[in-house]
Design a protein around this motif. Structure first.
Motif, PDB file in Angstrom:
ATOM      1  N   SER A 100     -12.280 -16.120 -26.970  1.00  0.00           N
ATOM      2  CA  SER A 100     -12.119 -16.748 -28.294  1.00  0.00           C
ATOM      3  C   SER A 100     -13.159 -16.270 -29.301  1.00  0.00           C
ATOM      4  N   GLN A 101     -13.518 -14.984 -29.247  1.00  0.00           N
ATOM      5  CA  GLN A 101     -14.570 -14.468 -30.121  1.00  0.00           C
ATOM      6  C   GLN A 101     -14.045 -13.784 -31.381  1.00  0.00           C
ATOM      7  N   TYR A 102     -12.723 -13.630 -31.523  1.00  0.00           N
ATOM      8  CA  TYR A 102     -12.184 -12.870 -32.645  1.00  0.00           C
ATOM      9  C   TYR A 102     -11.042 -13.627 -33.313  1.00  0.00           C
ATOM     10  N   ASP A 103     -10.953 -13.451 -34.627  1.00  0.00           N
ATOM     11  CA  ASP A 103      -9.848 -14.032 -35.396  1.00  0.00           C
ATOM     12  C   ASP A 103      -8.664 -13.073 -35.456  1.00  0.00           C
ATOM     13  N   VAL A 104      -8.945 -11.780 -35.402  1.00  0.00           N
ATOM     14  CA  VAL A 104      -7.896 -10.753 -35.506  1.00  0.00           C
ATOM     15  C   VAL A 104      -8.181  -9.658 -34.487  1.00  0.00           C
ATOM     16  N   VAL A 105      -7.126  -9.220 -33.800  1.00  0.00           N
ATOM     17  CA  VAL A 105      -7.182  -7.963 -33.055  1.00  0.00           C
ATOM     18  C   VAL A 105      -6.173  -7.031 -33.715  1.00  0.00           C
ATOM     19  N   ALA A 106      -6.643  -5.857 -34.121  1.00  0.00           N
ATOM     20  CA  ALA A 106      -5.782  -4.892 -34.807  1.00  0.00           C
ATOM     21  C   ALA A 106      -5.668  -3.639 -33.943  1.00  0.00           C
ATOM     22  N   THR A 107      -4.441  -3.294 -33.537  1.00  0.00           N
ATOM     23  CA  THR A 107      -4.231  -2.142 -32.664  1.00  0.00           C
ATOM     24  C   THR A 107      -3.306  -1.135 -33.330  1.00  0.00           C
ATOM     25  N   SER A 108      -3.754   0.106 -33.378  1.00  0.00           N
ATOM     26  CA  SER A 108      -2.958   1.203 -33.934  1.00  0.00           C
ATOM     27  C   SER A 108      -2.895   2.327 -32.907  1.00  0.00           C
ATOM     28  N   PHE A 109      -1.683   2.641 -32.450  1.00  0.00           N
ATOM     29  CA  PHE A 109      -1.491   3.694 -31.456  1.00  0.00           C
ATOM     30  C   PHE A 109      -2.401   3.443 -30.251  1.00  0.00           C
ATOM     31  N   PHE A 110      -2.382   2.218 -29.757  1.00  0.00           N
ATOM     32  CA  PHE A 110      -3.283   1.842 -28.668  1.00  0.00           C
ATOM     33  C   PHE A 110      -2.576   1.268 -27.454  1.00  0.00           C
ATOM     34  N   ILE A 111      -1.596   0.413 -27.637  1.00  0.00           N
ATOM     35  CA  ILE A 111      -1.083  -0.351 -26.501  1.00  0.00           C
ATOM     36  C   ILE A 111      -0.453   0.532 -25.432  1.00  0.00           C
ATOM     37  N   ASP A 112       0.043   1.730 -25.837  1.00  0.00           N
ATOM     38  CA  ASP A 112       0.673   2.603 -24.840  1.00  0.00           C
ATOM     39  C   ASP A 112      -0.339   3.393 -24.022  1.00  0.00           C
ATOM     40  N   THR A 113      -1.639   3.127 -24.231  1.00  0.00           N
ATOM     41  CA  THR A 113      -2.669   3.740 -23.374  1.00  0.00           C
ATOM     42  C   THR A 113      -2.936   2.911 -22.124  1.00  0.00           C
ATOM     43  N   SER A 142       9.348  -5.622 -35.790  1.00  0.00           N
ATOM     44  CA  SER A 142      10.279  -4.645 -36.357  1.00  0.00           C
ATOM     45  C   SER A 142       9.926  -3.249 -35.880  1.00  0.00           C
ATOM     46  N   ILE A 143      10.890  -2.360 -35.995  1.00  0.00           N
ATOM     47  CA  ILE A 143      10.684  -0.935 -35.761  1.00  0.00           C
ATOM     48  C   ILE A 143      10.930  -0.231 -37.083  1.00  0.00           C
ATOM     49  N   ALA A 144      10.061   0.702 -37.439  1.00  0.00           N
ATOM     50  CA  ALA A 144      10.164   1.385 -38.729  1.00  0.00           C
ATOM     51  C   ALA A 144      11.516   2.087 -38.861  1.00  0.00           C
ATOM     52  N   ASP A 145      12.092   2.036 -40.048  1.00  0.00           N
ATOM     53  CA  ASP A 145      13.381   2.683 -40.300  1.00  0.00           C
ATOM     54  C   ASP A 145      13.245   4.203 -40.330  1.00  0.00           C
ATOM     55  N   GLU A 146      12.133   4.702 -40.877  1.00  0.00           N
ATOM     56  CA  GLU A 146      11.925   6.133 -41.019  1.00  0.00           C
ATOM     57  C   GLU A 146      10.843   6.603 -40.042  1.00  0.00           C
ATOM     58  N   VAL A 147      10.978   7.864 -39.621  1.00  0.00           N
ATOM     59  CA  VAL A 147       9.959   8.420 -38.748  1.00  0.00           C
ATOM     60  C   VAL A 147       8.676   8.674 -39.536  1.00  0.00           C
ATOM     61  N   VAL A 148       7.558   8.529 -38.862  1.00  0.00           N
ATOM     62  CA  VAL A 148       6.244   8.758 -39.466  1.00  0.00           C
ATOM     63  C   VAL A 148       5.568   9.886 -38.705  1.00  0.00           C
ATOM     64  N   ALA A 149       5.121  10.917 -39.426  1.00  0.00           N
ATOM     65  CA  ALA A 149       4.415  12.019 -38.786  1.00  0.00           C
ATOM     66  C   ALA A 149       3.100  11.505 -38.206  1.00  0.00           C
ATOM     67  N   TYR A 150       2.729  12.025 -37.059  1.00  0.00           N
ATOM     68  CA  TYR A 150       1.520  11.543 -36.394  1.00  0.00           C
ATOM     69  C   TYR A 150       0.256  11.982 -37.119  1.00  0.00           C
ATOM     70  N   ARG A 151       0.244  13.210 -37.642  1.00  0.00           N
ATOM     71  CA  ARG A 151      -0.985  13.769 -38.192  1.00  0.00           C
ATOM     72  C   ARG A 151      -0.910  14.055 -39.677  1.00  0.00           C
ATOM     73  N   HIS A 152       0.178  14.704 -40.130  1.00  0.00           N
ATOM     74  CA  HIS A 152       0.279  15.171 -41.513  1.00  0.00           C
ATOM     75  C   HIS A 152       1.750  15.160 -41.905  1.00  0.00           C
ATOM     76  N   PRO A 179       7.276   3.719 -35.521  1.00  0.00           N
ATOM     77  CA  PRO A 179       6.346   2.798 -34.847  1.00  0.00           C
ATOM     78  C   PRO A 179       6.868   1.375 -34.728  1.00  0.00           C
ATOM     79  N   LEU A 180       6.479   0.753 -33.630  1.00  0.00           N
ATOM     80  CA  LEU A 180       6.718  -0.676 -33.424  1.00  0.00           C
ATOM     81  C   LEU A 180       5.643  -1.448 -34.179  1.00  0.00           C
ATOM     82  N   ARG A 181       6.075  -2.392 -35.013  1.00  0.00           N
ATOM     83  CA  ARG A 181       5.141  -3.203 -35.798  1.00  0.00           C
ATOM     84  C   ARG A 181       5.377  -4.674 -35.469  1.00  0.00           C
ATOM     85  N   PHE A 182       4.308  -5.360 -35.129  1.00  0.00           N
ATOM     86  CA  PHE A 182       4.468  -6.791 -34.903  1.00  0.00           C
ATOM     87  C   PHE A 182       3.190  -7.537 -35.239  1.00  0.00           C
TER      88      PHE A 182
END
Length: 580
Positions: free
Chosen positions: A433-446, A504-514, A535-538
């Motif tokens: 219970s030490q955090y108000d927010v956990v923010a994960t980007s390209f992480f959960i699949d690791t 939700s899942i994004a409607d359009e593809v997003v490039a990983y780098r550029h 990307p999956l967004r929730f």
């Protein structure tokens, strides 16, 4: 009417003036308290280390596992410094390989062209000479020769960038390890002085029980050796340290790759669809009443696991809307298992810090980078795009630092780093219970076992106020033992006790780098095949602890034991140990 005596009038006036002074001080404090609290919470960009030690040794002689004597902290710093140097030097090995390949290609192309296209005899004249010159420009060997010239220039630039990003703050360490000398400025001297007052490379080094089961304490697998968590497993589960630093996550190429994605202008549109979405979700959540944030506590405690080069953590920590509109001060902790990524991120932030400290004196300091130079030579459309230049940090990052500095009357962002394995470090009872927010980007699949991540998220979040914001694919890494679909993952979250506020899942593809890795929208594609995601967004929050059953409350307290047993099951499933 009773006339007051002069002394009484004087006393009343003094009391009145004192009361006015107190009132003004209180009002000033109330107006500034939210911003002033930044100064006292944490110094800017501290790095902590979390070293996992097998639990059957943890309560006895865990320091002795690292080095005989009381110099374990010094030993760790020495190992980390040497590791960073190895990785930086490894880029030169990579550069030599590129040179040899380019030389081979040029030599082969030249000889084959001579074999098939050499003309014998024939007439002469200006028209024929002009035609021959034109043909020479079209030859592959001519283009490969120009590629060699450009590649040499770009390799030199990237080599400098890698050494800059992986240098330590200690000039003594850098000189000892052979880094090129640099001019020492007054700000550098101040920075090193502050570092020496702390403890060298790390502000703090903590030893925690490894999540691995004690039955496998003799395992030599990199992710569970005594320094494995601190040094990072490099994304490779069964290889030695050399391979990890040449082929996995802990490589100079990955540093370049992540720097380009996180800190260059060209990748801005990609970041907006991922990092930007997460920041906007946090703003919406913390202002919508969903969070039910206690107005007496204006600090928003944020954890960013798998922080990489740190842009998500940085953008949250400097977010103007969170501070001015929502009235909360973000206190951000960035976590990554890779010492390489964390030190590179910290050095990018030091560039931003120096820009702020020296604004108006030397102009904005940015660094040139060639992020596409080492891309594989497959599916390439236009070879000249390989040599396109980017600069970092981007203008938006520079401006957000200046904005934060102005808003807080001279404070640095509240952003610290913790190097350590996510499972071992954050499953500890002290993290509950030490955090108000956990923010994960390209992480959960690791995750090796996604159930571990899910229950650790629930464990670290405030049971009444916490929220988990995620954006990224479910491209499960090679280490993953469980690989659920998006729909299965949704069910797992709900069963684990999360309420899904957005999914939700994004409607359009997003490039990983550029963006031109994919092309479209007026941009010329770089390749015939691209790496892109929808990307999956929730946004999810754990069900209120006020409504939790007794069993659910106990679950948080004994999570370390449950995680250790799960790690044992993981090792059985992967064949590392036999089930007894």
């Amino acid at each position: 009417m009773v006339r007051r005596q002069p002394q009484q009038q004087y006393d009343d006036t003094r009391v009145f003036l004192l009361a006015m002074c107190i009132t003004m001080l209180v009002l000033s404090w109330l107006m500034a308290s939210k911003l002033a609290s930044i100064v006292v919470v944490v110094s800017a960009f501290h790095i902590k280390a979390s070293v996992s030690v097998n639990s059957n040794h943890y309560h006895t002689d865990h320091h002795q596992l690292l080095i005989v004597g009381d110099d374990s902290d010094t030993k760790i710093e020495e190992l980390v410094t040497k590791k960073l140097h190895r990785i930086a030097t490894g880029y030169r090995t990579h550069a030599d390989k590129l040179r040899r390949t380019a030389e081979m290609e040029y030599e082969l192309a030249t000889k084959v062209e001579q074999c098939f296209m050499m003309t014998s005899g024939g007439g002469s004249g200006s028209n024929e000479n002009n035609s021959q010159s034109k043909n020479n420009l079209l030859l592959l060997s001519t283009k490969l020769l120009e590629k060699q010239r450009l590649m040499e220039e770009c390799l030199a630039v990237n080599d400098h960038v890698v050494h800059q990003l992986l240098s330590t703050t200690s000039h003594r360490h850098n000189e000892l390890l052979g880094y090129p000398p640099k001019t020492v400025t007054s700000s550098d001297q101040k920075e090193e002085s502050n570092s020496n007052k702390q403890r060298g490379l790390f502000h703090e080094i903590n030893f925690v029980p490894s999540a691995t089961s004690s039955e496998s304490s003799n395992s030599t697998v990199g992710e569970y050796d005594d320094l494995g968590q601190l040094m990072g497993n490099g994304g490779l589960m069964h290889d030695d340290d050399t391979n990890k630093e040449n082929e996995g996550y802990d490589t100079a190429l990955q540093v370049i790759h992540h720097t380009a994605r996180d800190w260059t202008y060209g990748a801005m549109t990609c970041r907006d669809e991922t990092i930007g979405w997460i920041v906007r979700a946090i703003i919406e959540y913390s202002s919508s009443g969903v969070h039910n944030h206690d107005v007496s506590n204006d600090l928003l405690r944020v954890l960013v696991p798998g922080a990489g080069l740190g842009r998500l953590a940085y953008d949250i920590s400097t977010c103007r809307d969170l501070i001015e509109k929502n009235g909360v001060i973000p206190i951000v902790e960035a976590n990554d298992s890779s010492v390489t990524m964390i030190f590179a991120a910290r050095n990018v932030l030091k560039i931003l810090q120096r820009n702020q400290q020296q604004q108006g004196e030397q102009g904005e300091q940015v660094t040139t980078l060639f992020p596409f130079l080492s891309d594989p030579q497959i599916n390439e459309i236009d070879g000249t795009k390989r040599f396109e230049m980017e600069t970092f940090p981007d203008e938006a990052a520079i401006e957000s630092y200046k904005s934060y500095y102005d808003m807080t009357e001279g404070s640095d962002p509240n952003l610290s780093f913790t190097i350590g394995d996510f499972v071992s470090t954050y499953s500890q009872q002290s993290r509950m219970s030490q955090y108000d927010v956990v923010a994960t980007s390209f992480f959960i699949d690791t995750a090796t076992n996604i159930y571990e991540y899910i229950f650790i998220m629930k464990h670290v979040l405030d049971g009444n106020n916490g929220i988990w914001v995620n954006c990224g694919p479910v491209q499960w890494h090679p280490c993953a033992l469980l690989r659920p679909t998006v729909e299965q993952l949704r069910d797992m979250l709900e069963v684990a006790g999360f309420e899904l506020l957005s999914w939700s899942i994004a409607d359009e593809v997003v490039a990983y780098r550029h963006p031109d890795d994919v092309g479209g929208n007026g941009m010329e594609a770089r390749y015939t095949k691209s790496e892109a995601y929808r990307p999956l967004r929730f946004v999810a929050r754990p069900l209120s602890s006020n409504n939790a059953s007794g069993d659910e409350k106990v679950e948080g307290e004994d999570l370390p034991l449950r995680i250790q047993y799960t790690e044992y099951l993981n090792e059985v499933a992967s064949g590392k140990v036999k089930d007894t």
